[in-house]
Design an enzyme around this catalytic site. Structure first.
Site, PDB file in Angstrom:
ATOM      1  N   LYS A 199       4.152 -15.641   1.067  1.00 47.25           N
ATOM      2  CA  LYS A 199       4.016 -16.121  -0.309  1.00 47.25           C
ATOM      3  C   LYS A 199       5.426 -16.148  -0.868  1.00 47.25           C
ATOM      4  O   LYS A 199       5.713 -15.696  -1.968  1.00 47.25           O
ATOM      5  CB  LYS A 199       3.081 -15.183  -1.099  1.00 47.25           C
ATOM      6  CG  LYS A 199       2.702 -15.659  -2.493  1.00 47.25           C
ATOM      7  CD  LYS A 199       1.902 -16.956  -2.539  1.00 47.25           C
ATOM      8  CE  LYS A 199       1.934 -17.505  -3.956  1.00 47.25           C
ATOM      9  NZ  LYS A 199       1.440 -18.897  -4.033  1.00 47.25           N
TER      10      LYS A 199
ATOM     11  N   ASP B 173      -5.754  -7.445   3.983  1.00 43.82           N
ATOM     12  CA  ASP B 173      -7.004  -6.869   3.462  1.00 43.82           C
ATOM     13  C   ASP B 173      -7.885  -7.966   2.880  1.00 43.82           C
ATOM     14  O   ASP B 173      -9.075  -8.067   3.187  1.00 43.82           O
ATOM     15  CB  ASP B 173      -6.667  -5.825   2.390  1.00 43.82           C
ATOM     16  CG  ASP B 173      -7.925  -5.252   1.754  1.00 43.82           C
ATOM     17  OD1 ASP B 173      -8.841  -4.881   2.501  1.00 43.82           O
ATOM     18  OD2 ASP B 173      -7.987  -5.193   0.515  1.00 43.82           O
TER      19      ASP B 173
ATOM     20  N   ASP C 246     -11.895  -9.768   4.431  1.00 40.96           N
ATOM     21  CA  ASP C 246     -13.249  -9.944   3.883  1.00 40.96           C
ATOM     22  C   ASP C 246     -13.663 -11.410   3.973  1.00 40.96           C
ATOM     23  O   ASP C 246     -14.817 -11.728   4.259  1.00 40.96           O
ATOM     24  CB  ASP C 246     -13.327  -9.459   2.427  1.00 40.96           C
ATOM     25  CG  ASP C 246     -13.572  -7.951   2.324  1.00 40.96           C
ATOM     26  OD1 ASP C 246     -13.133  -7.215   3.241  1.00 40.96           O
ATOM     27  OD2 ASP C 246     -14.197  -7.504   1.348  1.00 40.96           O
TER      28      ASP C 246
ATOM     29  N   ASP D  52      -2.360 -18.356  -0.466  1.00 41.05           N
ATOM     30  CA  ASP D  52      -3.395 -19.123  -1.186  1.00 41.05           C
ATOM     31  C   ASP D  52      -3.908 -20.276  -0.324  1.00 41.05           C
ATOM     32  O   ASP D  52      -5.118 -20.495  -0.191  1.00 41.05           O
ATOM     33  CB  ASP D  52      -2.858 -19.618  -2.542  1.00 41.05           C
ATOM     34  CG  ASP D  52      -1.454 -20.225  -2.484  1.00 41.05           C
ATOM     35  OD1 ASP D  52      -0.832 -20.202  -1.408  1.00 41.05           O
ATOM     36  OD2 ASP D  52      -0.978 -20.722  -3.530  1.00 41.05           O
TER      37      ASP D  52
ATOM     38  N   TYR E  86       0.800  -1.221   0.000  1.00 43.03           N
ATOM     39  CA  TYR E  86       0.000   0.000   0.000  1.00 43.03           C
ATOM     40  C   TYR E  86       0.840   1.282   0.000  1.00 43.03           C
ATOM     41  O   TYR E  86       0.288   2.367  -0.096  1.00 43.03           O
ATOM     42  CB  TYR E  86      -0.939   0.030   1.225  1.00 43.03           C
ATOM     43  CG  TYR E  86      -2.225  -0.744   1.003  1.00 43.03           C
ATOM     44  CD1 TYR E  86      -2.190  -2.071   0.575  1.00 43.03           C
ATOM     45  CD2 TYR E  86      -3.459  -0.164   1.230  1.00 43.03           C
ATOM     46  CE1 TYR E  86      -3.356  -2.782   0.390  1.00 43.03           C
ATOM     47  CE2 TYR E  86      -4.633  -0.867   1.044  1.00 43.03           C
ATOM     48  CZ  TYR E  86      -4.575  -2.179   0.628  1.00 43.03           C
ATOM     49  OH  TYR E  86      -5.737  -2.882   0.448  1.00 43.03           O
TER      50      TYR E  86
END
Ligand code: NAD
Ligand code: IPM
Ligand code: MN
Length: 353
Positions: free
Chosen positions: A186, A243, A247, A219, A136
């Site tokens: 990752k 982020d 959700d 993942d 970000y």
């Protein structure tokens, strides 16, 4: 009496709708407690402000906010009228400029709430999102703009200091919970930034021998949020991974309307900011049906941060009791309006008194 200055930034869409309900709850809990005073200042920033003033927030927004004890934000974004990166810029700027590097996003499945999962119980995990850098940070550019040969570069920036401080924060948090920390990585593909995260975890985890740590690629972690969320306690992730998982975390506990968050400056060198995980939900804005719980629980996180633990706990208990009693807005399969839902929470606050 202790007094606190709170900046209210309701924003756009359902932001002002849920903010109004959080204010009702805060005023009630303040009256019941009687030992603190919240001085609320309403800031009319957002898309409407843009069409009057040519910007979504005043240029000196940071100076204005710095004097407050905390910022309570509803949601920003009015994609029909303004590009998101314009409306959302103040939010990201506040997080980064005030060094609110620790973003806490608890995901608990409350009794009475339907989950999307078939065997969900119990879900009680805490996403800790690195909130000050990573993907970000505004770092990049575009060349040959508009041409077929255009190139856009957007660089993620992970600093050793930034990764160390969020991991230490997470390990300390784990000590107050089930003593388990999973770091989302990752590093099989992102060989610079994410390998740094892996190395820093190796270094700092030795300082917290009581905490069991592991790593999971983003993942696979997404799959486990659905398949076996019980495996998680504290989940530490970079800005973007945090982020996305937030959700998903919201979805498995019954929906984004239930997911609160806190953007903390742990050193308290600037105000911290509290907001629901969800956005301005243009699809339901203006109908009075948004679920106010995420906003109300975010305001409880704010009270806790201000040292008002009893009042924070009162809000949480009343909210859980209302949900357990079957109070449901349409996102949960019910028919209550935003205000009805808050009425149920306030009723529980009064009964608990
Ligand atoms: P969103 O979170 O606004 O909505 C996603 C879905 O969840 C929608 O179907 C919405 O109706 C539902 N939902 C969200 N909050 C709810 C609530 N309290 N009660 C009931 N249902 C709820 O995400 P989006 O649609 O991708 O984004 C809409 C706008 O909000 C965009 O402009 C986006 O950039 C912005 N946004 C802002 C924030 C923020 O202010 N922190 C966060 C996310 C998105
Ligand atoms: C969130 C939101 C924000 C983010 C947007 C509005 C910039 O999605 O708080 O989760 O990506 O951090
Ligand atoms: Mn988000």
């Amino acid at each position: 009496m202790k007094s606190f200055r709170i900046a209210l930034y309701p924003g756009d869409g359902i932001g002002p709708e849920v903010m109004a309900q959080a204010v009702r709850v805060l005023e009630r809990v303040q009256a019941q407690d009687g030992r603190f005073q919240l001085d609320l200042t309403h800031l009319p920033w957002g898309a409407d402000y843009y069409f009057q003033h040519g910007r979504v927030a005043p240029d000196d927004l940071l100076e204005q906010l710095r004097g407050f004890d905390a910022v309570l934000l509803g949601a920003v974004g009015d994609p029909q009228r303004l590009p998101d990166h314009v409306t959302l810029a103040p939010l990201v700027r506040i997080r980064q400029s005030f060094d609110q590097y620790a973003c806490l996003r608890p995901c608990r499945l409350f009794p009475g709430v339907p989950s999307l999962l078939r065997h969900p119980h119990p879900i009680d995990l805490l996403i800790l999102r690195e909130n000050s850098e990573g993907e970000y940070l505004v770092c990049g550019g575009r060349v040959r703009q508009g041409q077929a040969e255009e190139v856009a570069v957007q660089t993620a920036v992970h600093s050793r200091g930034g990764v160390e401080r969020i991991l230490r924060f997470g390990l300390k948090l784990a000590l107050t919970r089930r003593r388990r920390l999973t770091m989302i990585t990752k590093s099989n593909a992102l060989r610079y930034g994410m390998v740094l995260w892996d190395e820093v975890l190796e270094k700092v985890r030795g300082e917290f021998p009581e905490v069991e740590t592991d790593r999971q690629h983003a993942d696979a972690a997404a799959m486990d949020f659905v398949r076996r969320p019980q495996r998680f306690d504290v989940v530490v992730a970079s800005n973007l991974f945090g982020d996305i998982l937030s959700d998903l975390g919201g979805a498995i506990i019954g929906g984004l309307g239930l997911a609160p968050s806190a953007n903390l400056n742990p050193e308290r060198t600037a105000p911290s900011m509290f907001e629901p995980v969800h956005g301005s939900a243009p699809d339901i804005a203006g109908q009075g049906v948004a679920n106010p719980v995420a906003m109300i629980l975010s305001s409880a996180m704010m009270l806790e941060w201000l040292g008002l633990r009893t009042a924070a706990e009162a809000i949480r208990t009343a909210t859980e009791a209302a949900l357990a009693g079957g109070a449901k807005t349409p996102d949960l399969g019910g028919t209550l309006t935003t205000a009805d839902m808050t009425d149920q929470i306030i009723k529980q606050l009064e009964e608990a008194k």
